[in-house]
Design an enzyme around this catalytic site. Structure first.
Site, PDB file in Angstrom:
ATOM      1  N   LYS A   1       0.837  -1.206   0.000  1.00 31.35           N
ATOM      2  CA  LYS A   1       0.000   0.000   0.000  1.00 31.35           C
ATOM      3  C   LYS A   1       0.873   1.258   0.000  1.00 31.35           C
ATOM      4  O   LYS A   1       0.658   2.182  -0.788  1.00 31.35           O
ATOM      5  CB  LYS A   1      -0.923  -0.014   1.220  1.00 31.35           C
ATOM      6  CG  LYS A   1      -1.745   1.246   1.356  1.00 31.35           C
ATOM      7  CD  LYS A   1      -2.721   1.153   2.531  1.00 31.35           C
ATOM      8  CE  LYS A   1      -3.197   2.534   2.913  1.00 31.35           C
ATOM      9  NZ  LYS A   1      -2.766   2.955   4.235  1.00 31.35           N
TER      10      LYS A   1
ATOM     11  N   ASP B   1      -7.131   1.077   1.004  1.00 26.82           N
ATOM     12  CA  ASP B   1      -7.187   1.408   2.430  1.00 26.82           C
ATOM     13  C   ASP B   1      -8.581   1.041   2.941  1.00 26.82           C
ATOM     14  O   ASP B   1      -9.347   0.366   2.248  1.00 26.82           O
ATOM     15  CB  ASP B   1      -6.852   2.895   2.658  1.00 26.82           C
ATOM     16  CG  ASP B   1      -8.010   3.794   2.243  1.00 26.82           C
ATOM     17  OD1 ASP B   1      -8.935   3.311   1.534  1.00 26.82           O
ATOM     18  OD2 ASP B   1      -8.018   4.964   2.641  1.00 26.82           O
TER      19      ASP B   1
END
Ligand code: SF4
Length: 232
Positions: free
Chosen positions: A135, A154
């Site tokens: 991420k 997320d």
């Protein structure tokens, strides 16, 4: 769930999902023309630090902390010149400050020793930095280098992708794999910003405003259709 990408989905299902995603993106771009990375930064290194700090913390809180942090620390060596205790104090309010200090100083060490103090611009190199997972690497590559390496997943992207029927997965990497299949590559970076903007303002975790949602007609989870409030 019907219409969601999985191994059994036919090519036709996939094409209709791609078309649906394109329409959703078009509507969200119109609703959030200014959607962008909400972590304040002025270069790739600052974005890397801010993204490490953003784990389990709001972007607003990170921005408050980095306003001072980036005045004090400018380059990787600066983070190595202080004791862990001092850095812990500087980032304490972002939570998990001991682990984050280890990640930041470990990353600063690798950048200094192996990259001349610069942030590398490939996924493989970024993933070797302490505390940097996919991420974080996607955030840095997409927003600092303009490299469309993947889709940032997320909590908002997870929630909205599932509600919109774009994935049935729960793990970030599996969700990303589904999204990469159906989101046009040119939109990989903006797609996350759009979902995050919509997730913050309309499709909140609790009491989403389905009756004010610009993509309601594409959403199988809308309480206007199901009679059940998502997230309740
Ligand atoms: S219709 Fe409701 S659940 Fe679906 S995306 Fe919009 S706000 Fe979220």
């Amino acid at each position: 769930m019907k219409g969601q990408p999985n191994k059994k989905n036919s090519a036709g299902d996939r094409e209709s999902l791609k078309e649906k995603v394109r329409k959703i993106i078009r509507l969200l771009k119109r609703a959030y023309p200014d959607a962008k990375c909400s972590l304040n930064h002025s270069n790739a290194f600052e974005l890397l630090i801010a993204t490490i700090l953003s784990a389990q913390c709001t972007d607003e809180r990170v921005n408050i902390v980095t306003a001072d942090l980036f005045r004090k620390y400018h380059k990787p060596e600066d983070y190595l010149a202080v004791s862990p205790r001092e850095l812990e104090k500087d980032i304490r309010t972002t939570g998990f400050f001991r682990n984050k200090t280890k990640s930041i100083q470990g990353t600063a060490r690798v950048l200094t020793d192996s990259y001349g103090g610069q942030v590398p611009s490939t996924m493989d190199q970024l993933l070797e930095l302490p505390g940097v997972a996919r991420k974080t690497a996607n955030v840095v590559l997409g927003n600092a280098f303009g490299v469309k390496s993947g889709v940032v997943v997320d909590t908002h992207v997870t929630r909205l992708s599932r509600r919109l029927g774009l994935t049935s997965e729960k793990q970030a990497e599996k969700i990303e794999r589904d999204l990469i299949e159906i989101v046009p590559r040119r939109d990989w970076v903006i797609f996350s910003h759009l979902l995050i903007a919509h997730g913050r303002r309309v499709c909140r975790a609790r009491n989403p405003a389905c009756d004010a949602c610009v993509v309601e007609k594409f959403c199988p989870s809308s309480f206007l259709k199901t009679g059940v409030m998502p997230g309740s």
